[in-house]
Structures are given as structure tokens and as C-alpha cells.
Design an enzyme around this catalytic site. Structure first.
Site, PDB file in Angstrom:
ATOM      1  N   ILE A   1      -8.590  -4.003  -8.268  1.00  0.00           N
ATOM      2  CA  ILE A   1      -8.537  -5.051  -9.007  1.00  0.00           C
ATOM      3  C   ILE A   1      -9.657  -6.353  -8.608  1.00  0.00           C
ATOM      4  CG2 ILE A   1      -6.981  -7.338  -8.832  1.00  0.00           C
ATOM      5  CD1 ILE A   1      -5.884  -5.020 -10.424  1.00  0.00           C
TER       6      ILE A   1
ATOM      7  N   CYS B   1     -15.311   3.701   2.001  1.00  0.00           N
ATOM      8  CA  CYS B   1     -16.747   3.556   1.246  1.00  0.00           C
ATOM      9  C   CYS B   1     -16.470   2.312   0.479  1.00  0.00           C
ATOM     10  CB  CYS B   1     -16.896   4.863   0.142  1.00  0.00           C
ATOM     11  SG  CYS B   1     -18.299   4.885  -0.632  1.00  0.00           S
TER      12      CYS B   1
ATOM     13  N   LYS C   1      -9.299  12.289  15.214  1.00  0.00           N
ATOM     14  CA  LYS C   1     -10.160  13.421  14.702  1.00  0.00           C
ATOM     15  C   LYS C   1     -10.780  13.298  13.371  1.00  0.00           C
ATOM     16  CE  LYS C   1      -8.103  17.396  13.051  1.00  0.00           C
ATOM     17  NZ  LYS C   1      -7.586  18.519  13.216  1.00  0.00           N
TER      18      LYS C   1
ATOM     19  N   ASP D   1       0.733  -1.152   0.084  1.00  0.00           N
ATOM     20  CA  ASP D   1       0.105   0.069   0.090  1.00  0.00           C
ATOM     21  C   ASP D   1       0.874   1.323   0.040  1.00  0.00           C
ATOM     22  OD1 ASP D   1      -2.365   1.437   0.037  1.00  0.00           O
ATOM     23  OD2 ASP D   1      -2.289   1.514   2.191  1.00  0.00           O
TER      24      ASP D   1
END
Length: 379
Positions: free
Chosen positions: A158, A240, A298, A134
Site C-alpha cells: 500500500i 527484503c 535457525k 497481519d
């Protein structure tokens, strides 16, 4: 031992340590990717979390000199939660995306990749290896696509034939020569379900994402969430899944292969109000092991406030008023002001005006002013 024999041995070993899919490609430059990345950069579509040096992203030998092979791995994660808690009027809940349901995937994949590195070096001690997940220089998806793990879908994920797009990706560069695999041909066809369903239109076209308007990116930012996106957020706290959920290739795909990826429902779908009073230590103790905690509390708390506004949760008003007056962070105060405007009635106007008179931050003052106008318009 021949190249083919070692490749077979390595594939078998990868399965024994819990790698669901493994693929191989050359360390040649990613020329098509270079053009795409330059276009993204010119259009301002990048998230800012990527490696800034495009040459490093597309030239594996700049990362590991004399590299000859890149090994890509994929691990499948669950798409469904067992016994998920319901978000009720009494206890509203937010949700983390599926990629953040279990133990931080960076740690899970790094551990598998380290074992593969050790396996290679035990057979070929003079060969060098370098693994990444990543946050490395290479683009995980570009490597996986060329290594035959799956094809790059219109949703910029992918998609594997076996597991759909619910997979974590990682890669390992090595100076060892291993026969490359054949890439899988793109299979999205004329389907545009992910593009049509994207809440913010961030999927500009098939395979092109404007990260700046992608909810998955926006949930990770630390500043004020731009007003146009707040009502698009729903009750998402991190990430999401919409473009994955609507994908036909993901229909019926739900794999519970790895115990460390199983979600704790109270972490994956936590109550919103308790989130807002957590100390840094409490947040770290509860959420520190999931990937969605990497930016600290936060952004999650800001998103929780927006989620409470989404639910029009009147029970949250006393706590939102406390945050508005007592929280030292402008983003939390300002987002609380906006949420009070969304949830409250003219009764809350006095509290907002009082807070505005003592507010020193310009952005928070602007949020207060807008919230007051909103309440006045509700009369």
C-alpha cells in the site's frame, strides 16, 4: 451524536494516540480480491502464512456477524537509520528489513487498535468490535486500499501519498455504521521500477507476487534455502526492501514519529559471526522484541551463513567448520558446507570429506558433495 460527528471525534482520537492515518470502509465482501486469491492459490503463489479459508478473507461478516464497518489504520516507520554501523572486512554485518527495525509492529498496532475499540465501546457499548494485524483473516492491504489509506502499488504494497509505502497496517471490524471513505486511485502509471529491480523476479507483473520466490518470504523459511536463491540473498537476514527502495513514491520519505519504531543499529544491522554462536536464550534476549525473530534463530542463522558466503569471509571458515561437525541441525550443517565451498580453497577439502564420511543426513551429504566438487574446480 450523529454518525459524522462520531467519525470526526474518532479521527481526532486516533491522532491523539499516535495513529498516522485512519480510513473507513464498509464490511461488504471483497469480490475482486476473491478472484485474485483464487488465482494465486491455483498458481501456487501463496506463502502458506495466510489464512487458508478464502471465504473468510473476503467476507468480513464471516469473521464478525452483522459487521457494518471496517476501520483501517496506518503507522509510518523510518526508512533510514541514524548512524548505521558499517559492514567492514573485519566485522561483516547482516541486515533486517525496515519493517523489523523497531519493536514488533504487531504489538504496536494491536495496542493502538485496542484503544480504538475501547473508545468505540465507551460511546456505543452495545456495538461489537474485532481487531487484527497481519495474521488475521482479512487482507490488510485490501482493507487499506478500499478505506482510502493508499493505493495498491505494483510492488504489492500500500502506497500512501504522505508516507509512501513505509507504513504498518491494521484493521478493526465493527457492527457500528460509519460513513466510508473514498478509495485513492492507483497512481503507479507506467512505472515498473519495482518489477525490474526484484532480485528473484518474484513480482510476476504489477500487483502480482509469487511469494514462493520472494526473498522476504524465503528469509523466513526454516528448511534449506533453494540453491538458486542463495546468491540473491546478499546479507539480508530477514525480509527484503528492494521493491520499496526503488519506488519513486518513497523518495525522500523517512519518518521518525514513533519512538518504539526507532532501530537499535546493533540489532537491525548485527555482526554475523556472533549470531552463529548464540543460544536460544541469548537470541531471544537480543532479538525477541523485533518482528524478524518470530520464526526463531535457525532461519536467521542460516541466512547469516549465506551472508558470510556472500562476503567471501575467510575469517568465518573455522566457525563454519565447527558448525559443520558439531551442530545438531541438518540445515545449519548443510548450509555451512555450501558456504565453505563458496569461501574456501582446496585446503578445506579434507575437512569436508571427513564430515561427509560421518554424515547421516542425505541433504547435508549432498551439500557436502557439491561443496567438494566446487573446491576441486577452484584448483
Amino acid at each position: 451524536m450523529t454518525n459524522a460527528q462520531f467519525k470526526d471525534e474518532l479521527i481526532a482520537y486516533s491522532k491523539s494516540i499516535g495513529v498516522d492515518k485512519i480510513g473507513f470502509t464498509t464490511a461488504d465482501p471483497f469480490l475482486k480480491l476473491k478472484d485474485r486469491l483464487q488465482t494465486q492459490q491455483e498458481l501456487g503463489y501463496q506463502s502458506g502464512f495466510e489464512e487458508p479459508d478464502i471465504e473468510k478473507r473476503v467476507e468480513p461478516r464471516r469473521v464478525l456477524p452483522e459487521a457494518r464497518t471496517i476501520i483501517s489504520i496506518a503507522l509510518a516507520y523510518p526508512s533510514k537509520m541514524k548512524n548505521p554501523p558499517k559492514s567492514t572486512k573485519e566485522e561483516r554485518r547482516g541486515i533486517f528489513c525496515r519493517a523489523s527495525w523497531g519493536k514488533d509492529y504487531h504489538d504496536v498496532l494491536r495496542e493502538r487498535l485496542q484503544k480504538i475499540e475501547q473508545f468505540i465501546q465507551s460511546r456505543f457499548p452495545d456495538e461489537r468490535t474485532l481487531s487484527m494485524v497481519d495474521t488475521g483473516e482479512l487482507a490488510d492491504r485490501a482493507v487499506a486500499e478500499r478505506a482510502g489509506i493508499g493505493w495498491s502499488g505494483k510492488n504489492c504494497a500500500i502506497i500512501t501519498p504522505e508516507f509512501g509505502s513505509y507504513v504498518y497496517l491494521g484493521e478493526l471490524i465493527t457492527t457500528l455504521a460509519i460513513e466510508p471513505d473514498v478509495p485513492i486511485t492507483e497512481q503507479c502509471g507506467s512505472c515498473t521500477k519495482c518489477i525490474d529491480a526484484c532480485p528473484t523476479g518474484a513480482l510476476v507483473q504489477g500487483g502480482q507476487l509469487n511469494a514462493q520466490s520472494c526473498i522476504a518470504f524465503l528469509t523466513q523459511t526454516k528448511g534449506f534455502l533453494p540453491e538458486p536463491y542463495r546468491k540473491k540473498l546478499g546479507n539480508r537476514l530477514y525480509g527484503c526492501d528492494t521493491c520499496q527502495q526503488v519506488c519513486p513514491e518513497n523518495k525522500g520519505k523517512d519518518f521518525h514519529i514513533h519512538e518504539e519504531m526507532e532501530p537499535d543499529p546493533e540489532i537491525a544491522k548485527p555482526k554475523l559471526l556472533p549470531l552463529l554462536t548464540m543460544t536460544n536464550r541469548q537470541f531471544k534476549e537480543k532479538f525477541g522484541h523485533v518482528s524478524g525473530s518470530w520464526r526463531g534463530k535457525k532461519p536467521i542463522q542460516r541466512n547469516a551463513i549465506i551472508a558470510l558466503a556472500h562476503f567471501k569471509d575467510e575469517k568465518a571458515l573455522p566457525l563454519l567448520n565447527t558448525l559443520l561437525t558439531d551442530d545438531p541441525r541438518p540445515v545449519i550443517r548443510g548450509t555451512a558446507a555450501w558456504a565453505i565451498g563458496e569461501i574456501g580453497t582446496i585446503k578445506e577439502k579434507n575437512e569436508l570429506e571427513k564430515a561427509k564420511n560421518s554424515e547421516t543426513d542425505e541433504e547435508v551429504a549432498r551439500e557436502l558433495e557439491n561443496a567438494i566438487i566446487l573446491l576441486e574446480n577452484k584448483q
